[in-house]
Write an enzyme that holds these catalytic residues in place. Structure first.
Site, PDB file in Angstrom:
ATOM      1  N   CYS A  85    -113.260  81.320 -36.030  1.00 39.67           N
ATOM      2  CA  CYS A  85    -112.293  81.549 -37.103  1.00 39.67           C
ATOM      3  C   CYS A  85    -112.373  83.014 -37.566  1.00 39.67           C
ATOM      4  CB  CYS A  85    -112.541  80.551 -38.238  1.00 39.67           C
ATOM      5  SG  CYS A  85    -111.124  80.383 -39.355  1.00 39.67           S
ATOM      6  N   HIS A 193    -112.905  75.098 -35.416  1.00 35.49           N
ATOM      7  CA  HIS A 193    -114.287  75.068 -35.915  1.00 35.49           C
ATOM      8  C   HIS A 193    -115.126  73.999 -35.218  1.00 35.49           C
ATOM      9  CE1 HIS A 193    -114.047  77.707 -39.521  1.00 35.49           C
ATOM     10  NE2 HIS A 193    -112.771  77.344 -39.542  1.00 35.49           N
ATOM     11  N   GLU A 195    -118.228  73.780 -35.219  1.00 33.20           N
ATOM     12  CA  GLU A 195    -119.395  73.432 -36.056  1.00 33.20           C
ATOM     13  C   GLU A 195    -119.034  72.380 -37.103  1.00 33.20           C
ATOM     14  OE1 GLU A 195    -117.351  75.773 -36.680  1.00 33.20           O
ATOM     15  OE2 GLU A 195    -117.468  76.531 -38.744  1.00 33.20           O
TER      16      GLU A 195
END
Lengths: 221, 719
Positions: A85, A193, A195
């Site tokens: 990002c 994302h 994560e």
């Protein structure tokens, strides 16, 4: 595997990225943007967030912070780096990845789960997925509209450096690009994302494969 | 530059009534200086002093074994076990948002986040409850876009997941939108920070962003009705900088961990004035401020301006003097201002000095202890006339009317502009019912909801107040959480009108009765009065924000119905259509009484659902729109058809309380039926999920067509 996570003053996914690295067994070192040295690590994570408030251009100020030369040196040495990002935006602003992330065509911030197509399995980040597979990973950005000149796009295509594309383009990105690799395939920048996709209870566990793949390759190295 | 003369006009312009000015003269024994007048005006306006509401707020239940700190601090503190606490509050930013929607809403979010991290908590969840005028009103689309963008711009950059909220539209908000922002944070119970100063001669430190002229007089503005001069008030709206707030958060948490903080208070409404007085008053100390040391963004600022500025992202702290160097280093690291601007003093004085001149010298304790308090006259809201006859309605037409209304349409247009997943702990994102986030690094989770049905409150403030709490209880229960505690954000019209005050009193009584019965005490809150434009009041809107605990994620109910699942309603249905969404949206009728809330049934049915959560695949509370709307939402979420057997409109769309809709597998259904019988709980089999058609009684329509309408209506309404 040893990972560094760089924290800029407005980073807000630095903890999440560190937690993801740790979840697959990596050791994480936190690095402050005013530091000028990176410890010896296998991979550098450049997290999401609003590094400098997204003032000026997203990532532009971060690309000029004291840690930036050390990041560039790490990459030039052939080190691995993962920018997510705002981290992807910083990688393009530093010139470590080509192109730019423009404002979403809808002019709105978008946060939702999206489907990504894995375009290449030829990288430590994507080898666990298998080319052509479709994974679910959330996006959360205002400026994720990947833009590059025709020559760059052709090179990315020809060199198989497009890592992920959107199944349904949410932001106007050229050629539906969600993430790209560096020429040596060791730097990945992506808007979604992974994560945040470490456990099905969060809506998707598909991101874990990337971190596990990274760890697996590092363990062999 | 000399200060202006104190004239009756100047006093009135500060929102002070003649008798309040007499009270000031009585306290200081002389004519106030201009700065003193500003300080009194800031401390005694409705927004800061709660002068019209205090009498009634005192009646609310605020304690319980789970409550660590109730109202009176920046936010409420509630025990969640294992030495951890959730700290939360909801606050309005209505007036600024109507004047400048983006910045008004953004700074509302910023203010509530500061309230939470001032206490030492890292914010982990945000919500916002929004009320707008009708979509056809010329200002509405502009306000919706600006407010949603403003909330997103602040919360997203700060890095807190927005996990819930509400959006409603009604003509009563045409001239006065409501923006109620909620934030919750997590802290260890032994590391909570309060505002009371202690120790004489301790340095008072200014932290964060510089002081400018923005927001001077904001709290006074928020305590007045609007009229056609509103555009002139734009300069009183503050401008937010989430990047600074994020750094302020990290710096404050580091500072608190260092052990340097004696007390800390954020600068919110009436900035330096309120925060300094609060710290001194709570600690029984005086405060001296030397304003030339205040970091200033603009040149030639006066004492008056500095004391009343509402510049954002600022904190005031009383510091352990021996730790100054460590504390300063943390703020240098984060590139924030750190300035010693004063000290605690033994005498009861609020002493404001600017370049050696005394600008204000007031007995500090009198600023709050002698603030006016009113027992405003009120009249009980008359009993609503009975519901007029309801015509024959085709159930699909009824559902169509609801899902095309932006109040009941799918809200992805709103919540996809908010980062709902940052911190990577969101296990139930916005969309259906309560939002849920994991307590980081533990097996626990917290659930958040915000609820009120203003039509009910208008028709029957007492039942409406109860209902807002009951709905919050149900929303938390429907995700498997145990409701813990409540914050209330009470938005009403002009309290000087007895009928408005009557709404307020009735709602407070209802809220109080419900939070007592459901064991979810009020731990924080905010009152916003004077929500009127040209004499027209908003619907009374006491927004209830509530927090529930999941002791284990195994308790979470977050599934979707599957093909063949049976639909059951927990709780008794009588078919109450008074003040219903159906009649309002389909026929433009807002008549009849609000539904009665049986708090014993609420408790019994909620406990039944929590006890039997393992038998339930999906659950939702039944609220406005009744069974038909709730079941449709569940079906749409699962992309599955739906069949509801009842044919009666009251049965399908009635808004009886204490009810849940659950989807249960055919295998588990007999066990649930038995459990209900054993518990004496009403459980009605109302239909099933499956196929691609929505059938309500004898009418039906394709799911895909209804879903398209439902998912497109919001964007269309605000286009």
């Amino acid at each position: 595997m040893k990972a560094a996570v760089i924290t800029f003053p407005g980073s807000n996914c630095d903890r999440d990225l560190a937690v993801a690295f740790e979840a697959v067994g990596a050791e994480v070192v936190h690095v402050w943007h005013k530091d000028t040295d990176l410890p010896k690590v296998d991979v550098v994570g450049i997290p999401g967030g609003f590094s400098f408030g997204d003032y000026l251009r997203c990532g532009a100020i971060a690309a000029r912070s004291p840690i930036a030369p050390a990041l560039a040196a790490h990459v030039e040495r052939g080190g691995y780096a993962l920018g997510i990002c705002n981290g992807f935006q910083i990688l393009t602003e530093t010139g470590l990845l080509p192109g730019a992330l423009m404002r979403n065509t809808g002019l709105k911030y978008i946060c939702k789960q999206v489907k990504l197509r894995v375009e290449t399995s030829d990288s430590v980040f994507t080898s666990g997925y298998g080319k052509g597979s479709v994974v679910t990973v959330p996006i959360a950005h205002h400026d994720g509209n990947y833009t590059a000149d025709a020559e760059t796009l052709a090179a990315l295509r020809d060199q198989d450096r497009i890592a992920f594309t959107y199944a349904e383009n949410p932001n106007g990105a050229m050629e539906d690009i969600a993430g790209i690799l560096s020429a040596n395939r060791r730097v990945l920048g992506m808007m979604p994302h992974p994560e945040r996709a470490m456990d099905p209870v969060l809506g998707s566990g598909d991101g874990r494969v990337m971190f596990e793949g990274l760890l697996g390759r590092m363990a062999l190295a | 530059m000399s200060d202006p003369q104190i004239t009756p006009e100047l006093i009135a312009a500060h929102g002070l009534k003649p008798d309040e000015y007499q009270r000031i003269l009585g306290i200081i024994g002389r004519e106030p200086t201009f700065t003193e007048l500003g300080i009194f005006s800031a401390m005694w306006n409705e927004h800061c002093s709660y002068k019209s509401s205090k009498k009634w707020l005192r009646t609310l239940p605020t304690s319980g074994p789970q409550v660590i700190c109730g109202p009176g601090e920046n936010a409420g503190v509630v025990d969640i076990g294992d030495g951890q606490a959730v700290i939360f509050k909801m606050e309005s930013h209505n007036h600024p948002s109507y004047i400048e929607p983006h910045q008004g809403a953004a700074t509302g979010v910023g203010g509530i986040l500061r309230d939470v991290f001032t206490m030492g908590a890292r914010p982990i969840a945000a919500m916002n409850a929004l009320s707008f005028g009708v979509p056809s009103h010329p200002k509405t689309a502009h306000l919706v876009k600006g407010v949603v963008e403003g909330i997103g711009s602040y919360g997203n950059a700060f890095g807190v997941p927005t996990v819930g909220g509400e959006v409603r539209f009604h003509k009563a908000y045409n001239g006065n939108c409501l923006v109620n922002a909620f934030a919750a944070g997590l802290a260890d119970t032994d590391a909570i920070f309060y505002s009371a100063a202690s120790g004489v001669g301790m340095p008072v430190v200014y932290l964060g962003a510089k002081t400018g002229r923005d927001g001077v007089g904001g709290a006074t503005m928020a305590s007045a009705e609007f009229d056609d001069t509103i555009e002139e008030k734009r300069p009183t709206v503050q401008v937010g900088d989430p990047f600074t707030e994020k750094r302020l958060l990290e710096a404050c948490l580091e500072l608190m961990a260092s052990g340097a903080v004696i007390s800390i208070q954020d600068m919110g409404a009436a900035g330096l004035t309120c925060s300094a007085v609060e710290m001194g008053d709570k600690g029984g100390l005086g405060i001296r401020l030397d304003l030339e040391n205040v970091p200033q963004r603009e040149t030639n600022m006066t004492a008056y301006e500095m004391m009343l500025s509402e510049s954002q992202e600022r904190m005031l702290m009383v510091l352990k003097p021996e730790m100054e160097a460590e504390a300063r280093a943390i703020f240098v690291k984060w590139d924030l201002d750190f300035a010693i601007v004063g000290e605690t003093i033994p005498e009861d004085r609020f002493l404001i000095v600017h370049n050696g001149d005394i600008k204000a010298d007031i007995q500090l304790s009198k600023l709050s202890s002698s603030a006016p308090e009113y027992d405003r006259p009120w009249v009980e809201t008359p009993r609503a006339a009975p519901l007029a006859e309801v015509p024959l309605i085709d159930p699909i037409d009824g559902l169509h009317a609801l899902i095309t209304s932006p109040s009941y349409a799918h809200k992805a247009w709103v919540y996809e502009q908010y980062d709902s997943m940052v911190m990577a702990d969101t296990v139930r994102a916005p969309g259906l019912g309560a939002g849920v986030v994991r307590v980081h690094g533990t097996g626990k989770a917290l659930a958040f909801t915000s609820d009120v049905t203003p039509r009910y409150v208008k028709a029957n403030p007492f039942e409406g107040g109860k209902q807002a709490v009951a709905e919050a209880y149900r929303n938390l229960t429907a995700v498997g959480a145990l409701p813990l505690a409540t914050t209330d954000n009470l938005n009403f019209g002009n309290p000087e009108k007895p009928e408005i005050m009557g709404q307020f009193v009735g709602a407070i009584k209802g809220i109080g009765e419900a939070v007592a019965a459901l064991d979810m005490p009020i731990v924080s809150g905010n009152v916003s009065l004077y929500n009127e434009t040209d004499g027209t009041a908003i619907l009374p809107t006491p927004t209830i924000g509530a927090v529930g605990l999941l002791a284990s994620l195994d308790d979470l109910i977050a599934g979707l119905p599957q093909h063949g699942d049976m639909a059951f309603v927990i709780g008794a249905t009588e078919g109450h259509l008074g003040q219903s969404a159906l009649l309002a949206e389909l026929l433009g009728r807002e008549d009849g009484d609000a539904p009665h809330v049986d708090l014993a049934a609420e408790k019994q049915n909620g406990e039944f659902l929590r006890a039997n959560r393992k038998l339930v695949r999906a659950a939702t509370d039944l609220a406005d729109g009744g069974l038909a709307l709730a079941a449709f939402e569940m079906a749409d979420g699962a992309d599955l058809g739906l069949t509801l057997a009842p044919t009666d409109i009251g049965h399908l769309f009635g808004e009886d309380q204490a009810r849940y809709l659950v989807a249960v597998s055919q295998t588990d259904a007999p066990a649930l039926v038995n459990a209900a019988q054993a518990a004496g709980v009403t459980l009605e089999h109302v239909g099933s999920f499956g196929g691609d058609t929505v059938t309500l009684g004898e009418a039906s329509a394709p799911l895909s067509a209804l879903s398209d309408i439902y998912r497109g209506a919001f964007a269309k309404a605000v286009a």
